[in-house]
Scaffold this motif. Structure first.
Motif, PDB file in Angstrom:
ATOM      1  N   UNK A  27       0.626  -1.586  -0.294  1.00 43.10           N
ATOM      2  CA  UNK A  27      -0.330   0.525   0.125  1.00 43.10           C
ATOM      3  C   UNK A  27       0.962   1.239   0.115  1.00 43.10           C
ATOM      4  N   UNK A  28       2.347   1.136   0.155  1.00 43.65           N
ATOM      5  CA  UNK A  28       2.602   1.971  -0.080  1.00 43.65           C
ATOM      6  C   UNK A  28       3.990   2.802  -1.463  1.00 43.65           C
ATOM      7  N   UNK A  84       0.940   6.194  -5.752  1.00 45.72           N
ATOM      8  CA  UNK A  84      -1.094   6.482  -6.397  1.00 45.72           C
ATOM      9  C   UNK A  84      -1.762   6.239  -4.859  1.00 45.72           C
ATOM     10  N   UNK A  85      -0.979   4.960  -3.917  1.00 44.64           N
ATOM     11  CA  UNK A  85      -2.183   5.038  -2.497  1.00 44.64           C
ATOM     12  C   UNK A  85      -1.827   6.835  -1.412  1.00 44.64           C
ATOM     13  N   UNK A  86      -0.024   7.219  -1.510  1.00 37.40           N
ATOM     14  CA  UNK A  86      -0.510   8.600  -1.339  1.00 37.40           C
ATOM     15  C   UNK A  86      -0.925   9.671  -1.504  1.00 37.40           C
ATOM     16  N   UNK A  87      -1.590   9.677  -3.475  1.00 41.43           N
ATOM     17  CA  UNK A  87      -2.191  10.275  -3.175  1.00 41.43           C
ATOM     18  C   UNK A  87      -3.845  10.372  -3.300  1.00 41.43           C
ATOM     19  N   UNK A  88      -4.175   9.100  -3.278  1.00 40.70           N
ATOM     20  CA  UNK A  88      -5.175   8.325  -2.581  1.00 40.70           C
ATOM     21  C   UNK A  88      -5.740   8.846  -1.469  1.00 40.70           C
ATOM     22  N   UNK A  89      -5.262   8.346   0.206  1.00 38.11           N
ATOM     23  CA  UNK A  89      -5.594   9.736   1.223  1.00 38.11           C
ATOM     24  C   UNK A  89      -5.247  11.031   0.764  1.00 38.11           C
ATOM     25  N   UNK A  90      -4.542  11.461   0.603  1.00 40.88           N
ATOM     26  CA  UNK A  90      -5.015  12.840   0.719  1.00 40.88           C
ATOM     27  C   UNK A  90      -5.378  12.889  -0.473  1.00 40.88           C
ATOM     28  N   UNK A 104       6.522  17.088  13.244  1.00 43.29           N
ATOM     29  CA  UNK A 104       6.369  16.091  13.385  1.00 43.29           C
ATOM     30  C   UNK A 104       5.836  15.216  12.417  1.00 43.29           C
ATOM     31  N   UNK A 105       6.530  14.203  11.721  1.00 42.74           N
ATOM     32  CA  UNK A 105       5.187  13.069  10.815  1.00 42.74           C
ATOM     33  C   UNK A 105       6.084  11.863  11.435  1.00 42.74           C
ATOM     34  N   UNK A 106       5.062  10.721  11.096  1.00 39.63           N
ATOM     35  CA  UNK A 106       4.768   9.258  11.082  1.00 39.63           C
ATOM     36  C   UNK A 106       4.084   9.033   9.964  1.00 39.63           C
ATOM     37  N   UNK A 107       4.761   7.954   9.312  1.00 39.23           N
ATOM     38  CA  UNK A 107       4.134   6.996   8.985  1.00 39.23           C
ATOM     39  C   UNK A 107       3.839   6.162   9.274  1.00 39.23           C
ATOM     40  N   UNK A 108       2.538   5.221   9.715  1.00 34.75           N
ATOM     41  CA  UNK A 108       2.493   3.529   9.526  1.00 34.75           C
ATOM     42  C   UNK A 108       2.847   2.328   8.477  1.00 34.75           C
ATOM     43  N   UNK A 109       3.415   2.083   8.037  1.00 38.44           N
ATOM     44  CA  UNK A 109       3.400   1.163   7.284  1.00 38.44           C
ATOM     45  C   UNK A 109       2.509   0.145   7.065  1.00 38.44           C
ATOM     46  N   UNK A 110       3.349  -0.643   8.633  1.00 40.30           N
ATOM     47  CA  UNK A 110       1.943  -1.571   8.437  1.00 40.30           C
ATOM     48  C   UNK A 110       0.667  -2.170   8.963  1.00 40.30           C
ATOM     49  N   UNK A 111      -0.105  -0.441   9.167  1.00 39.99           N
ATOM     50  CA  UNK A 111      -1.071  -0.889  10.106  1.00 39.99           C
ATOM     51  C   UNK A 111      -2.949  -1.524   9.427  1.00 39.99           C
TER      52      UNK A 111
END
Length: 559
Positions: free
Chosen positions: A3-4, A7-13, A49-56
């Motif tokens: 999911x990383x 395209x997924x970034x654009x879909x989420x944002x 401060x930014x945090x990305x969770x890759x495996x939620x």
């Protein structure tokens, strides 16, 4: 990891935030990759401060402490960090594996330490990290039941002094203050958990008061203190459930709090305490709320509390009485009462209140239109179509807008009496157009009404009679509707409206101009004069040759 992707970034944002994120790629710093997470700092209006969770559980997620991110949105800063990491995507599995190995090695080392070595390590950290020391001190005081120490620590936590400049905590420092203040919530919970629920109640109430006072001197645009207030309210409720409180005392405190100056930070709902209060406490609560309301019947807090308690108890009579003591002049309160009565299954009384609201309104021009719509719907449901027409006629007479005209038309058509109603409505609009010549903003409503009726000839005549009072928007609508029957007249309108646009710039202006050019071309086609249009366009192109975007748009439309 599937999911990383970009395209997924654009879909989420969403497209807007994604596009903005592209402009922040150069201000991403401090990227750290862990096993399943990525943290970084983005320098925007502030440092975020930014945090990305890759495996939620739901795939890629992210958190950012910018205002937009704190609302739960996937912001442009998250996009920037995500794209920065994706630019080095091939190395990401290796970085994650290295982070996992480091975590395992650290855990193995800590597990091998003796108790003394671990204590030495913790003490070393306490000497270097003031916030960690304060948190552990508070936990220790709560665990041993040292109420004086806990209260002293919480007062320090809620003190704005270390964060304030000239007595005020500005936006840049508010997040840090809220993070510190939030430690009070866990301390109160620890008191409850250690069997000192009564003390926890006392401390929670003091903390609520101090936080409310601090709020006046903090820029809480992000709502951080509101979250702390919610936590304190939950901690107070948990402590009340764990303690054996006197229901009378709790009822008195709840009413005093809700009607006092400190409720805004917690928004405590006394109904949440029903299981703690019991039947006796709820009775006292209702009595106290009633007394307060009788002393101040128009007070917002008093009315709100009485209404909530009455609705919870199914006491519709009291609900109506609360609203009826402070009726709004525009009929809005009558509508609120009518809807509450509808919910209670008392449709006849609801209709009575709605009709009363219209009847008692000082001016139908200012009456709540939702009340008119409600009453009209009720008349239609009861097949009282003549009453619906009278309602819409009177409302139109007071508020002569296009919408009111359309609503009258719909009601009159349903009652099969539109021709007669239309004659009277247009007479009013004609009188308005004659009496207010030249003073209209947006043009006479008469023209809009005739256009809406598709009575083009009458609308054209009305526009000509109004002269300069007719708005360009109305002339354009007229030309569009009349073009087939009056191509020469429509052409004159389009040419006049196009002229000032040729002296302006901007893509929005160019789009308007091209739209008019297409209409001008259609008029010349109907008139059989395509040569004149070709000459007009050639002259226009020569004069506008520096406006490349305009010429490009004209070419796209074959002009």
């Amino acid at each position: 990891m599937t999911s990383f992707t970009e395209e997924n970034l654009k879909s989420l944002a969403g497209a807007p935030s994604y596009e903005r994120g592209l402009g922040y790629l150069d201000v991403v710093s401090g990227v750290e990759v862990g096993d399943g997470w990525i943290t970084a700092t983005v320098h925007g209006t502030d440092r975020y401060g930014v945090e990305l969770n890759l495996d939620g559980p739901g795939g890629l997620t992210g958190e950012c402490d910018c205002p937009y991110g704190l609302e739960g949105n996937f912001c442009k800063h998250l996009v920037a960090v995500g794209l920065t990491v994706l630019a080095q995507k091939k190395s990401l599995p290796r970085q994650r594996k290295a982070a996992r190995n480091r975590a395992q090695e650290l855990d193995a080392w800590l597990s091998a330490l003796s108790q003394g070595e671990l204590l030495a390590l913790v003490r070393e950290q306490l000497g270097e990290d003031r916030q960690l020391r304060r948190r552990l001190e508070l936990r220790a005081a709560s665990a041993r039941g040292d109420l004086a120490a806990v209260r002293s620590s919480i007062r320090e936590l809620l003190d704005i002094g270390p964060f304030a400049r000239y007595g005020y905590v500005e936006y840049a420092d508010a997040r840090a203050y809220a993070d510190q203040a939030g430690q009070a919530v866990s301390a109160i919970g620890a008191l409850t958990g250690s069997g000192q629920a009564s003390d926890a109640i006392t401390v929670a109430r003091e903390a609520i008061r101090m936080l409310a006072e601090a709020l006046e001197s903090v820029d809480d645009s992000d709502g951080g203190l509101g979250q702390v207030g919610d936590g304190l309210a939950d901690a107070h409720l948990d402590a009340c459930r764990a303690a054996r409180l006197d229901p009378d005392e709790l009822a008195h405190w709840l009413v005093g709090h809700v009607l006092g100056d400190f409720d805004g930070i917690t928004d405590i709902d006394p109904l949440d305490y029903e299981d703690v209060l019991g039947e006796r406490g709820m009775t006292v609560l209702r009595e106290l709320a009633t007394e307060a309301w009788r002393r101040r019947r128009t007070g917002w807090a008093e009315k709100s509390l009485m209404e909530r308690l009455a609705k919870a108890g199914g006491d519709i009579e009291t609900v109506v009485a609360v609203h009826a003591t402070d009726l709004a002049a525009n009929g809005h309160t009558h509508l609120v009462i009518a809807r509450d009565l509808d919910t209670a299954g008392r449709a006849g009384e609801a209709l009575h209140w709605a009709e009363r609201g219209v009847r008692e309104a000082r001016d139908l021009d200012t009456v709540d239109t939702a009340l008119i719509d409600y009453l009209h719907e009720r008349y239609e449901q009861a097949a009282r179509l003549p009453d619906a027409v009278v309602l819409r006629r009177n409302h139109f007479g007071a508020r002569r807008t296009l919408l009111a005209y359309q609503q009258l038309r719909a009601a009159a058509r349903a009652a099969d009496c539109w021709p007669a109603e239309r004659e009277g409505a247009l007479a009013l609009l004609h009188a308005d157009a004659s009496g207010r010549q030249g003073s209209w903003y947006g043009g006479p409503v008469l023209i809009d009404a005739l256009l809406d009726d598709k009575d083009v000839e009458a609308a054209w005549q009305a526009a000509a009679e109004a002269g300069g009072a007719t708005h360009d928007r109305q002339w354009l609508a007229l030309a569009d509707q009349a073009r087939a029957a009056r191509p020469a007249d429509a052409l004159g309108v389009y040419l006049r409206l196009a002229e000032p646009l040729t002296k302006q710039t901007g893509n929005g202006v160019y789009a308007q101009l091209v739209g008019l050019l297409l209409s001008i071309r259609d008029c010349h086609r109907l008139l059989g004069t395509p040569g004149e249009f070709a000459a007009y366009v050639a002259t226009l192109r020569a004069a506008q040759k520096r406006k490349r975007n305009l010429l490009r748009l004209m070419e796209e439309h074959g002009l």
